[in-house]
Write an enzyme that holds these catalytic residues in place. Sequence first.
Site, short mmCIF file in Angstrom:
data_model
loop_
_atom_site.label_atom_id
_atom_site.label_comp_id
_atom_site.label_asym_id
_atom_site.label_seq_id
_atom_site.Cartn_x
_atom_site.Cartn_y
_atom_site.Cartn_z
N SER A 1 -10.13 5.49 -4.81
CA SER A 1 -10.99 6.53 -5.11
C SER A 1 -10.55 7.57 -6.19
O SER A 1 -11.19 7.90 -7.03
CB SER A 1 -11.28 7.26 -3.85
OG SER A 1 -10.18 7.75 -3.38
N LYS B 1 -2.00 -1.70 -3.78
CA LYS B 1 -3.08 -0.56 -3.69
C LYS B 1 -2.08 0.76 -3.82
O LYS B 1 -1.20 0.98 -2.85
CB LYS B 1 -3.79 -0.49 -2.61
CG LYS B 1 -4.57 0.71 -2.19
CD LYS B 1 -5.28 0.63 -0.94
CE LYS B 1 -6.02 1.89 -0.45
NZ LYS B 1 -6.51 1.91 0.88
N LYS C 1 1.24 9.99 5.26
CA LYS C 1 1.53 8.64 6.15
C LYS C 1 2.64 8.23 5.56
O LYS C 1 2.76 6.85 5.58
CB LYS C 1 0.12 7.93 5.53
CG LYS C 1 -1.25 8.51 6.13
CD LYS C 1 -2.47 7.58 5.96
CE LYS C 1 -3.74 8.21 6.64
NZ LYS C 1 -4.80 7.14 6.40
N TYR D 1 -15.09 0.82 -7.32
CA TYR D 1 -16.03 1.46 -7.18
C TYR D 1 -16.93 1.20 -8.50
O TYR D 1 -18.23 1.54 -8.45
CB TYR D 1 -15.93 3.05 -6.80
CG TYR D 1 -15.14 3.11 -5.70
CD1 TYR D 1 -15.68 3.16 -4.15
CD2 TYR D 1 -13.77 3.40 -5.69
CE1 TYR D 1 -15.11 3.15 -3.20
CE2 TYR D 1 -12.93 3.22 -4.53
CZ TYR D 1 -13.49 3.50 -3.11
OH TYR D 1 -12.98 3.42 -1.91
N LYS E 1 0.77 -1.20 -0.06
CA LYS E 1 0.01 -0.06 0.01
C LYS E 1 0.97 1.18 -0.03
O LYS E 1 1.90 1.45 1.14
CB LYS E 1 -0.87 -0.14 1.14
CG LYS E 1 -1.72 1.42 1.52
CD LYS E 1 -2.81 1.25 2.46
CE LYS E 1 -3.57 2.60 2.75
NZ LYS E 1 -4.73 2.29 3.46
C1 PBG Z 1 -6.89 3.77 5.39
C2 PBG Z 1 -7.53 3.44 4.11
C3 PBG Z 1 -7.51 4.34 2.79
C4 PBG Z 1 -8.14 3.63 1.72
C5 PBG Z 1 -8.77 2.29 2.00
N1 PBG Z 1 -8.32 2.31 3.24
C6 PBG Z 1 -6.75 5.53 2.74
C7 PBG Z 1 -5.66 6.03 3.35
O1 PBG Z 1 -4.95 5.16 3.56
O2 PBG Z 1 -5.89 7.08 3.98
C8 PBG Z 1 -8.23 4.36 0.63
C9 PBG Z 1 -9.23 3.72 -0.41
C10 PBG Z 1 -9.43 4.80 -1.86
O3 PBG Z 1 -8.74 5.97 -2.06
O4 PBG Z 1 -10.55 4.37 -2.47
N2 PBG Z 1 -7.02 2.76 6.09
#
Ligand code: PBG
Length: 348
Positions: free
Chosen positions: A297, A271, A240, A336, A214
Amino acid sequence: MGSVNNASLPVTGAASFSPILRPRRIRRTSAIREMVQETRLTAADLIAPLFVKEGDGAPEPVGSMPGVCRLSLDALVAECRELVALGIHGIALFPVTPPALKNPRGSEALNPECLVLRAVRALKAAVPQLMIFTDIALDPYTNHGHDGVLTPTGDDVDNDATVAILAEMAVLHAAAGTDFVAPSDMMDGRVAALRSALDGAAYPHVGILAYSAKFASAYYGPFREAVGSAAAAGTSLLDKRTYQLNPANRREAIADALLDEAEGADLLMVKPAGPYLDILRELRDASSLPLAAYQVSGEYAQIHAAAERGWLDLRKTRDESLLAIRRAGADLILTYFAKSFAADLRRG
Ligand code: PBG
């Protein structure tokens, strides 16, 4: 297209006849194109991420994600029935926590009556065959928006303190009936901790979908608006980078993902998806676990924004973006677009 007359091609002499190699022969008609198609996508490959909110109000559209709404419990159950009817077997559930319930420790995550646990129980009663993946991370619950609790100085996320909370959270989710817990926090050692907590609490059948690779991505902005973690943090560009991966690093991503496999993950995830197809392919070759990819997203928002301007065809771009993720090596895609893709597939 008319057929090409071979007789008109230049011939250099009978002895040295060398035909032009014609890869287009297998693209001539839609029948042959379909017969040689290497990658296909079905509804069973997709997992729909859904946002659940408190109360019984109407669905609330998420501004930066056209077609995506925060759903009340009743609407969530109805939506899941529709997804199942379309052949979709899994959802990933994300709660929208009311700001008044957020605090620095994210303690609402351990409330046995919290929204996401009520949602899991309602869904398991109504559509038991649907596989539920619940997110394990503290960002929907903390008022600073981070995925864990902070160190005493407040300038970093405290790894081991966070993992201890996540393990308790996973057991609560298992008790509510979730099928897979999905740690999205990127803390070290969390997969092993979750596995041993689940086994110790007699939930050996509950699986772990590890958000393994991630990345610290700008593409999460619309999601943070959807769950309100950006508002809590005061910015959608919450930093983050001390736990999520550097987008520049390929080897580190694979090494971290293989740790999750060694710690007992059942499924690994990359991801975002579209900008990280090289990572997906490489992980596909490095692990024999099923692989998931999360079309996040921002990837969804980009396609919609361009389509709204008439710059891209929504349906064709959607389908191509998903097929590319599958081709790169994903067995499962969190997207989505899940419902609209499955519905269009049905309609043909
Ligand atoms: C956080 C989390 C995130 C997403 C899923 N779980 C965002 C982040 O790390 O701030 C993002 C999913 C998306 O952007 O569709 N635990």
